[in-house]
Design a protein around this motif. Structure first.
Motif, PDB file in Angstrom:
ATOM      1  N   PHE A 109       6.632  -5.132  11.604  1.00 38.10           N
ATOM      2  CA  PHE A 109       8.021  -4.674  11.508  1.00 38.10           C
ATOM      3  C   PHE A 109       8.029  -3.230  11.039  1.00 38.10           C
ATOM      4  N   TYR A 110       8.744  -2.390  11.762  1.00 34.54           N
ATOM      5  CA  TYR A 110       8.944  -1.012  11.320  1.00 34.54           C
ATOM      6  C   TYR A 110      10.346  -0.901  10.753  1.00 34.54           C
ATOM      7  N   PHE A 111      10.454  -0.325   9.536  1.00 26.39           N
ATOM      8  CA  PHE A 111      11.775  -0.158   8.902  1.00 26.39           C
ATOM      9  C   PHE A 111      11.934   1.293   8.460  1.00 26.39           C
ATOM     10  N   VAL A 146      -7.769  -2.710   8.635  1.00 26.06           N
ATOM     11  CA  VAL A 146      -6.380  -3.182   8.597  1.00 26.06           C
ATOM     12  C   VAL A 146      -5.948  -3.632   9.997  1.00 26.06           C
ATOM     13  N   TYR A 147      -6.361  -2.861  10.988  1.00 27.89           N
ATOM     14  CA  TYR A 147      -6.087  -3.228  12.384  1.00 27.89           C
ATOM     15  C   TYR A 147      -6.656  -4.612  12.702  1.00 27.89           C
ATOM     16  N   ASP A 148      -7.922  -4.806  12.377  1.00 28.40           N
ATOM     17  CA  ASP A 148      -8.559  -6.104  12.649  1.00 28.40           C
ATOM     18  C   ASP A 148      -7.805  -7.239  11.963  1.00 28.40           C
ATOM     19  N   ALA A 149      -7.393  -6.988  10.731  1.00 32.13           N
ATOM     20  CA  ALA A 149      -6.688  -8.035   9.988  1.00 32.13           C
ATOM     21  C   ALA A 149      -5.365  -8.381  10.676  1.00 32.13           C
ATOM     22  N   CYS A 150      -4.678  -7.373  11.161  1.00 34.25           N
ATOM     23  CA  CYS A 150      -3.399  -7.616  11.847  1.00 34.25           C
ATOM     24  C   CYS A 150      -3.637  -8.446  13.113  1.00 34.25           C
ATOM     25  N   ILE A 151      -4.604  -8.035  13.901  1.00 29.94           N
ATOM     26  CA  ILE A 151      -4.917  -8.787  15.121  1.00 29.94           C
ATOM     27  C   ILE A 151      -5.228 -10.246  14.780  1.00 29.94           C
ATOM     28  N   ARG A 152      -5.878 -10.476  13.632  1.00 26.64           N
ATOM     29  CA  ARG A 152      -6.260 -11.844  13.239  1.00 26.64           C
ATOM     30  C   ARG A 152      -5.123 -12.587  12.540  1.00 26.64           C
ATOM     31  N   GLY A 153      -3.964 -11.947  12.387  1.00 28.44           N
ATOM     32  CA  GLY A 153      -2.801 -12.690  11.907  1.00 28.44           C
ATOM     33  C   GLY A 153      -2.015 -12.059  10.769  1.00 28.44           C
ATOM     34  N   MET A 154      -2.590 -11.083  10.061  1.00 27.73           N
ATOM     35  CA  MET A 154      -1.881 -10.493   8.930  1.00 27.73           C
ATOM     36  C   MET A 154      -0.614  -9.775   9.386  1.00 27.73           C
ATOM     37  N   GLY A 155       0.479  -9.976   8.672  1.00 27.28           N
ATOM     38  CA  GLY A 155       1.701  -9.243   8.961  1.00 27.28           C
ATOM     39  C   GLY A 155       1.644  -7.830   8.415  1.00 27.28           C
ATOM     40  N   LEU A 156       2.335  -6.901   9.078  1.00 31.84           N
ATOM     41  CA  LEU A 156       2.339  -5.494   8.649  1.00 31.84           C
ATOM     42  C   LEU A 156       3.755  -4.952   8.705  1.00 31.84           C
ATOM     43  N   ILE A 157       4.193  -4.360   7.596  1.00 32.71           N
ATOM     44  CA  ILE A 157       5.517  -3.751   7.552  1.00 32.71           C
ATOM     45  C   ILE A 157       5.355  -2.257   7.298  1.00 32.71           C
ATOM     46  N   PHE A 158       5.750  -1.459   8.282  1.00 37.72           N
ATOM     47  CA  PHE A 158       5.634  -0.013   8.148  1.00 37.72           C
ATOM     48  C   PHE A 158       6.936   0.553   7.626  1.00 37.72           C
ATOM     49  N   LEU A 159       6.813   1.397   6.604  1.00 35.11           N
ATOM     50  CA  LEU A 159       7.977   1.963   5.951  1.00 35.11           C
ATOM     51  C   LEU A 159       8.103   3.438   6.304  1.00 35.11           C
ATOM     52  N   HIS A 160       9.291   3.841   6.738  1.00 32.94           N
ATOM     53  CA  HIS A 160       9.678   5.236   6.854  1.00 32.94           C
ATOM     54  C   HIS A 160       8.626   6.085   7.584  1.00 32.94           C
ATOM     55  N   SER A 161       8.022   7.033   6.920  1.00 34.05           N
ATOM     56  CA  SER A 161       7.119   7.967   7.598  1.00 34.05           C
ATOM     57  C   SER A 161       5.796   7.315   7.993  1.00 34.05           C
ATOM     58  N   GLY A 162       5.679   6.047   7.766  1.00 37.57           N
ATOM     59  CA  GLY A 162       4.545   5.285   8.285  1.00 37.57           C
ATOM     60  C   GLY A 162       4.466   5.341   9.810  1.00 37.57           C
ATOM     61  N   HIS A 163       5.532   5.764  10.471  1.00 39.41           N
ATOM     62  CA  HIS A 163       5.518   5.921  11.941  1.00 39.41           C
ATOM     63  C   HIS A 163       4.444   6.901  12.393  1.00 39.41           C
ATOM     64  N   TRP A 196       0.841  -1.202   0.000  1.00 39.32           N
ATOM     65  CA  TRP A 196       0.000   0.000   0.000  1.00 39.32           C
ATOM     66  C   TRP A 196       0.873   1.246   0.000  1.00 39.32           C
ATOM     67  N   ASN A 197       0.541   2.163  -0.890  1.00 34.33           N
ATOM     68  CA  ASN A 197       1.265   3.436  -0.957  1.00 34.33           C
ATOM     69  C   ASN A 197       0.238   4.548  -1.091  1.00 34.33           C
ATOM     70  N   GLU A 198       0.438   5.641  -0.377  1.00 36.47           N
ATOM     71  CA  GLU A 198      -0.502   6.745  -0.563  1.00 36.47           C
ATOM     72  C   GLU A 198      -0.375   7.305  -1.975  1.00 36.47           C
ATOM     73  N   HIS A 206       2.788   9.356   4.041  1.00 35.70           N
ATOM     74  CA  HIS A 206       3.525  10.503   4.575  1.00 35.70           C
ATOM     75  C   HIS A 206       2.665  11.761   4.631  1.00 35.70           C
ATOM     76  N   THR A 207       2.323  12.240   3.455  1.00 36.51           N
ATOM     77  CA  THR A 207       1.687  13.557   3.391  1.00 36.51           C
ATOM     78  C   THR A 207       0.175  13.463   3.537  1.00 36.51           C
ATOM     79  N   ALA A 208      -0.368  12.272   3.419  1.00 37.70           N
ATOM     80  CA  ALA A 208      -1.822  12.107   3.353  1.00 37.70           C
ATOM     81  C   ALA A 208      -2.360  11.198   4.451  1.00 37.70           C
ATOM     82  N   HIS A 209      -1.627  11.074   5.562  1.00 33.93           N
ATOM     83  CA  HIS A 209      -2.106  10.211   6.655  1.00 33.93           C
ATOM     84  C   HIS A 209      -3.556  10.544   7.027  1.00 33.93           C
TER      85      HIS A 209
END
Lengths: 246, 246, 246, 246
Positions: C191-193, C85-102, C7-9, C71-74
């Motif tokens: 994972f945050y990278f 997306v939150y629900d999916a993660c709790i149910r097992g989906m992996g999530l990788i946050f990139l850069h300004s995703g923090h 996913w990319n904004e 980044h610019t459109a959070h």
């Protein structure tokens, strides 16, 4: 190819009738059998009475994951072999400690604690609750593993706070125990798994077998190195050495 | 009353002119002085050359928090004393490892790892960034501690994942290091604090002194016990022993 | 089959000449390309401007691992999609946050913190040091990743203590940052990278690509469930209900 | 001066005869009483029915540690107040969640998980085993806390891996639960403590009172700040900006 070595002190297995009935090939034999079901895996065994306890440098160097069952003969394991297994773990080898392995020299050396706990042998019911159900080691399990009879271990279990806690045991007589604990040391991954008393058919339980197969995959090294030691290094940036530190 | 013992191998401090100039009373003297500013605290010193390295059973039993500075003489510390300090930590004594203490016998025994790292001695600038600013050890500090000159340590630092990471160092030459690390072993709390090279006035820096005073308070035992070992226990619930496990 | 959604904004990617030159197919395109090198993997993309931001319930349900660049459109990400997306993660989906995703809604919702940090954009040199070299995400890397130019992030980074810390960044201008952080939430792995500034060719760097391929494998679910919620349960043991609690 | 605010939704306490008998001043009254035994401490109460639930900005700003008891009225807590309490925690305020507080908005917001668990109300025996006996929160306790009757909670409890686990509960009916869990968020410390069902005299138990007094001291802020947010910062080192990143 995943190379597994199952180490067993193999003392009860040759002397105690009940153990011999339950595990005619020894506990190491039973464990080897179900680990061999993993694809692309080679499982070897090693026992205390072999030369160098079956853990020559060559064997250790050719092991990705080692399982360790010891109880009555912890003191007979040579310090040199303990150091060899320790070094291998630091360099990336996975280690799975079974049951009374909490009191082995190598476990205590890797933990930095006494590994002490409370215990009784009354064959009471144990339930291992999964507290990290998304963990690779819990894959394929229900919400708990129900073992009709087991030896009891209780808290306080003197270990460092586990990096990840996968199982907590309930015992009918009133105790709890951190039964599935993950640690990292150097490049190696370590898993402690509580059940496995020699006079009980624990290693024939399908859920226990699932856990140990999962744990072997989880503990398999991502990276192995030849050596972990201090390195003198040069700066990566140009720096003015403006202090006479010599 | 908080009872602190500052242990120093006290070798550089007596031989190296530069060290003698910076620390006329030895590093243990300087450290004792600023720890003594803590209220209701008694600070004693102990050095390698004393009988039993100054760490008799009585001294250790009367210590709440021990600081450990060692470097060139790690190998001269008797194994019996290492075991004594280890036992005390498991039973509740706090331990603060300073600088090259990462390579001491007692640090490695408590960590279960090699404590190895990369290093160079070029007196470059170090900044210790606070990554857990709410931690008691960071109380009273700004966002980083700036040390004009220090010896450099770099990653990979072979320690278990710290229970809490308080400081990460930046070095001008291009390295980073986990410089403030909290661990628990048994009933004891352990803090590793990186800076403190003998030829530099690090222990005269007010922020470094703040860290070590905070750390002494943090590592002070909540509970001390006489012994941590395996205990045979009876069930708390009535249970049918319906298996002939004996 | 590992099913990945990138996913990319996709805002900078369509407006900023420099970004368009470096990433003609958008950053999501570049990332998809190198993730597609993983065996037995299907990579799809989704962007903010698609209906439901490309993250329909069907898409999310068919995703094993999601990567998130924003980044610019959070603020433009709909709360309903964040919850999905939150629900999916709790149910097992992996999530990788990139850069300004923090600073994205979904990162802060999963962390329980503000995700805040310090920053500057001066294209300075970044080195990501591997502090957990045995971790699966570090497989195939050297001791650090050297990025000639990157945006700078500095501590204090307001996140919970990571379950595992894999990378720490050094920046030429004097900062450090916890750049590779592992978390678990529910059944999901996160994972945050840190690196990945839009005007720099970071996603073309072979080591960055290795990290993200490794991270996708690491974050892949061991177990997925339909629902994580409170359950009323019956006792497994017969118990005397001897108190009138009703 | 340690400033404590005990928040209770105070619904059962005014409607349910049994609760009124056990806690004539409400649970918040009982809790306030034993927390007031701490030296140099001021304890205030706040309840749902007060204006702004008793948690005005002034009250929150003047609170060092907040305790939170909620159950039947989680949905009635205004989002604005949840945000205010969240902000205060990030800025350093300690938070102690009691019993069914696991399902409150503020707990879930700080955890980043659902806080879900299994449960039954059969008044069965609970034993809270101390698994971190050196922890400040366990000071003064024996090896377990024995509560004759309590509501039962069981695993899987959907929380992040606690930074420190202090208690694990055993329930007669066959369940275990992570009952004493420490977390950090921002500058704030958080403790979740399981027991405390409204129709049972749990808060009159001396060990429970000891735990909560200990927890209040542990959660007291080391450092409080006005704000935690992103900061634009300048380099501390001179750097050549040799890339046209703008």
């Amino acid at each position: 190819m995943l190379k597994i070595t199952v180490w067993n002190e193999n003392v009860h297995d040759r002397k105690d009738k009940k153990v011999m009935e339950i595990y005619p090939k020894g506990m190491h034999g039973a464990i080897s059998d179900f680990l061999s079901e993993l694809p692309d895996t080679e499982v070897k065994i090693a026992t205390l009475d072999m030369p160098e306890h079956g853990l020559t440098q060559e064997v250790v160097d050719n092991t990705d994951v080692m399982l360790w069952w010891g109880h009555t003969a912890h003191g007979q394991v040579a310090d040199e072999i303990v150091q060899r297994v320790y070094d291998a773990c630091i360099r990336g080898m996975g280690l799975i400690f079974l049951h009374s392995g909490h009191d082995s020299k190598i476990f205590k050396k890797l933990m930095g604690t006494t590994g002490s706990l409370s215990w009784r042998e009354m064959g009471e019911n144990e339930r291992l609750w999964v507290v990290s159900p998304g963990h690779p080691i819990a894959k394929g399990l229900g919400e708990c593993i129900d073992l009709e009879h087991e030896e009891t271990y209780g808290e306080f279990f003197d270990i460092p706070e586990p990096d990840e806690l996968v199982f907590i045991s309930w015992f009918k007589g009133g105790d709890v125990f951190r039964s599935g604990c993950c640690f990292k040391r150097g490049y190696g991954r370590i898993f402690y798994f509580r059940p496995g008393h020699e006079t009980l058919p624990t290693y024939h339980h399908p859920d226990v077998q699932t856990v140990l197969r999962n744990a072997a995959l989880w503990a398999a090294p991502s990276t192995k190195v030849d050596n972990v030691s201090c390195r003198h290094v040069m700066p990566r940036e140009e720096i003015d050495v403006n202090c006479d530190d010599d």
